[in-house]
Design a protein around this motif. Sequence first.
Motif, PDB file in Angstrom:
ATOM      1  N   ILE A  35       0.824  -1.213   0.000  1.00 23.99           N
ATOM      2  CA  ILE A  35       0.000   0.000   0.000  1.00 23.99           C
ATOM      3  C   ILE A  35       0.859   1.265   0.000  1.00 23.99           C
ATOM      4  N   ALA A  36       1.972   1.239   0.737  1.00 25.08           N
ATOM      5  CA  ALA A  36       2.813   2.443   0.818  1.00 25.08           C
ATOM      6  C   ALA A  36       3.276   2.929  -0.570  1.00 25.08           C
ATOM      7  N   PRO A  37       3.692   2.035  -1.480  1.00 25.44           N
ATOM      8  CA  PRO A  37       4.084   2.542  -2.811  1.00 25.44           C
ATOM      9  C   PRO A  37       2.953   3.258  -3.522  1.00 25.44           C
ATOM     10  N   ARG A  57       8.047  14.584   1.124  1.00 22.44           N
ATOM     11  CA  ARG A  57       6.909  13.675   0.943  1.00 22.44           C
ATOM     12  C   ARG A  57       7.283  12.239   1.309  1.00 22.44           C
ATOM     13  N   VAL A  58       8.468  11.831   0.869  1.00 19.02           N
ATOM     14  CA  VAL A  58       8.916  10.479   1.227  1.00 19.02           C
ATOM     15  C   VAL A  58       9.117  10.397   2.746  1.00 19.02           C
ATOM     16  N   GLY A  59       9.726  11.435   3.304  1.00 20.69           N
ATOM     17  CA  GLY A  59       9.961  11.458   4.756  1.00 20.69           C
ATOM     18  C   GLY A  59       8.653  11.461   5.530  1.00 20.69           C
ATOM     19  N   TRP A  68      10.984   3.624  -4.557  1.00 17.51           N
ATOM     20  CA  TRP A  68       9.775   4.053  -5.268  1.00 17.51           C
ATOM     21  C   TRP A  68       9.846   5.532  -5.626  1.00 17.51           C
ATOM     22  N   ALA A  69      10.487   6.320  -4.782  1.00 14.84           N
ATOM     23  CA  ALA A  69      10.640   7.749  -5.102  1.00 14.84           C
ATOM     24  C   ALA A  69      11.524   7.906  -6.336  1.00 14.84           C
ATOM     25  N   TRP A  70      12.587   7.117  -6.370  1.00 16.51           N
ATOM     26  CA  TRP A  70      13.484   7.151  -7.538  1.00 16.51           C
ATOM     27  C   TRP A  70      12.727   6.734  -8.795  1.00 16.51           C
ATOM     28  N   ASN A 124       1.354  10.202 -16.165  1.00 16.76           N
ATOM     29  CA  ASN A 124       2.319   9.776 -15.142  1.00 16.76           C
ATOM     30  C   ASN A 124       1.693   8.768 -14.185  1.00 16.76           C
ATOM     31  N   LEU A 125       0.456   9.055 -13.771  1.00 14.90           N
ATOM     32  CA  LEU A 125      -0.222   8.173 -12.816  1.00 14.90           C
ATOM     33  C   LEU A 125      -0.439   6.792 -13.438  1.00 14.90           C
ATOM     34  N   THR A 126      -0.832   6.770 -14.686  1.00 18.69           N
ATOM     35  CA  THR A 126      -1.060   5.489 -15.368  1.00 18.69           C
ATOM     36  C   THR A 126       0.236   4.681 -15.455  1.00 18.69           C
ATOM     37  N   ILE A 127       1.323   5.360 -15.822  1.00 22.57           N
ATOM     38  CA  ILE A 127       2.618   4.671 -15.925  1.00 22.57           C
ATOM     39  C   ILE A 127       3.023   4.094 -14.567  1.00 22.57           C
ATOM     40  N   LEU A 128       2.899   4.924 -13.530  1.00 25.59           N
ATOM     41  CA  LEU A 128       3.371   4.486 -12.211  1.00 25.59           C
ATOM     42  C   LEU A 128       2.485   3.394 -11.620  1.00 25.59           C
ATOM     43  N   LEU A 129       1.177   3.473 -11.862  1.00 22.55           N
ATOM     44  CA  LEU A 129       0.298   2.404 -11.371  1.00 22.55           C
ATOM     45  C   LEU A 129       0.589   1.095 -12.107  1.00 22.55           C
TER      46      LEU A 129
END
Lengths: 242, 414
Positions: free
Chosen positions: B133-135, B176-178, B216-218, B233-238
């Motif tokens: 879930i975190a990613p 955001r990652v932190g 995941w941030a990278w 971007n969202l489609t690619i990352l999902l």
Amino acid sequence: MTIAAPAIVVDDLHVSRAGSPVLHGVSFEVPAGSVYALLGGNGAGKSTTLLTLLGFLQPSGGSARVLEHNVAADTAAVRQSVAYLPEAATLYPHLSAYENLDYFLDLAGAGVDQGAVDATLDRVALQAEARGRRMETYSKGMRQKVAIALALLRDTPVLLLDEPTSGLDPVAIDEFNALVRSLSDEGRTVLMVTHDVYGACQVADRIGLLRRGRMVGTFDAPEGARIDTETVHSAFTGRSAA
Amino acid sequence: MIRELRFLLRDRAAMLWIALAFILSATAVTLGLAEVRQQQAELAEIDRLDRADRAQVLSEQSDWGGAAYSTFHLTSDPPSDFAFAALGQRDVSPWKHRIRMLALEGQIYETDATNPDFALTGRFDFAFVAALIAPLLLILLLFDLRSGERAAGRLELIEASGAGAKRVWRTRTILRVGGLAVALILPLWIGGAVAGTSVFTLLAAALAVTLYLAFWAWLSRTAGSAAHTGSVNLTILLGLWLLICAVIPAMLTQAIDGAVPLPDGGDIVLTQREAVNDAWDLPKDATMSAFLDRHPEWEAQSGIDRPFEWKWYYAFQQVGDQTVEPLSRAYREGRAERDRLVGFASLVSPATALQRGLERLAETDVRASLAYEARVRDYHARLRAWHYPNLFEDRDFSVKDADGLPAFDSGDAT
């Protein structure tokens, strides 16, 4: 008459976007301390010229220099010495004018005190009572005034303004034009792109007319006078050659 | 950094995702702690009943054969102080057996998985939240970082702002990652304090989660682009999330299971039962001969004179174990081999790597499960070693002597 050294030199500039040529050998110079209006209709290549000067687009031919810095090779130095006002600049709506200015000036590494901020907001005629409010409550003209104030507060020798009077009412446009003239009087160089013939003639020392990526004419202000609006308008609409 | 932090705090969407991460992590930790407490309470209750039952049964015996036959002994693998975070194999492999002196292998494998459904879906524990879930939440925090500014007409303004513009994206990403890492790890550490987890374990888990989020941030930074719209971007990352967290692990598991076939636990049980049942019909010498191959020290006492003798009975129980030894060894070695291959495969599946890492720290992985089985076998061997002199030397039964029965050592787990 003393001829100032050019702050901006664009020489035979060719630029393509998404594989399509947009600028076809554009050349012009902007003397330091002058106001240059790059005039043209939609798709003429005005914004492309500004984005190239800021290093966002790479020339496919020719060159462009700002304060002696080659825009393609020394982008950081160019951006450090230039304040840029994008077309329809949208600052952060959830922040107030003060907070937006504070944020973007910090980003630019410009230390500006509150007095200077208020003085500049006075200069662009943004009502004092609105300055602490979230910008999502602002009209388009008010937002544009804050963006102009930001460009002024950067206190850079060169300002690049993309359609700066977009969204301003006639009174605000007149105030803005006076403001641009005063910047020139302070020795700052202004390159603005616009399709507003009247506004350009009001403020510019020189107008370059851009059409389909080519410079098709230039107009210089006579000593102690403004450029003739009718002449430029005729050239702009194609009814006569410049 | 402070300015960007204040900026982040006023970003309602970002704060919503970070708050959701905290709620999900806190929920997973709370559920994990509740599950561990239930297992501990269950073990404590079974232990109490086991002792009482054994005392009662022993008090009714008249010989050692009957005592060995009738008494059960609880073995258990108590949850570690970090098991609440990653329940791992505890959902699919037994963590308690009540065993007796009969053939052992069947007793180990007759216990089916407690919650076979979890073997498919996984439990909602911290490892699940962190790995899967975190990613997703990180993607939601980062996918529009630059494209959103471009859509709002601010990208060029920011990037033309001189020296500070370069650090904007890095600072925003780090914050955001932190923020997400803190939202995930804080409940974990509170849970660790409640469960008495060691500081080293909690730090190691936090490091693993942070490195995973950094990956995941990278990836978000590399795959996402300001030139794309936010939805692209969202489609690619999902798509990448689906690939890394679901498709690749499933394909690897499928490939590994195909490459390393295992005998069924049921085969072991059946084979052993057949061996034991057949022993009733075999000549007693055949059984004793097979038994003496392993225990030559009892050769002098191995004669069977009566139709039924306990030493013969327990000898064929042991021979039953010997019969399924190859099958049982293949099963254990196969599980270990699959686990080893999954370890290699996790190099290309960071989600699997994180889950394995957390399960290792929690001692809920395959290795821990096999180690528990090994402790059960060792204990059963000690039971046999304790009972055989009574049986082969035909000693008189005494409840008092039964106090010396070996006790199961549950290992290092708390």
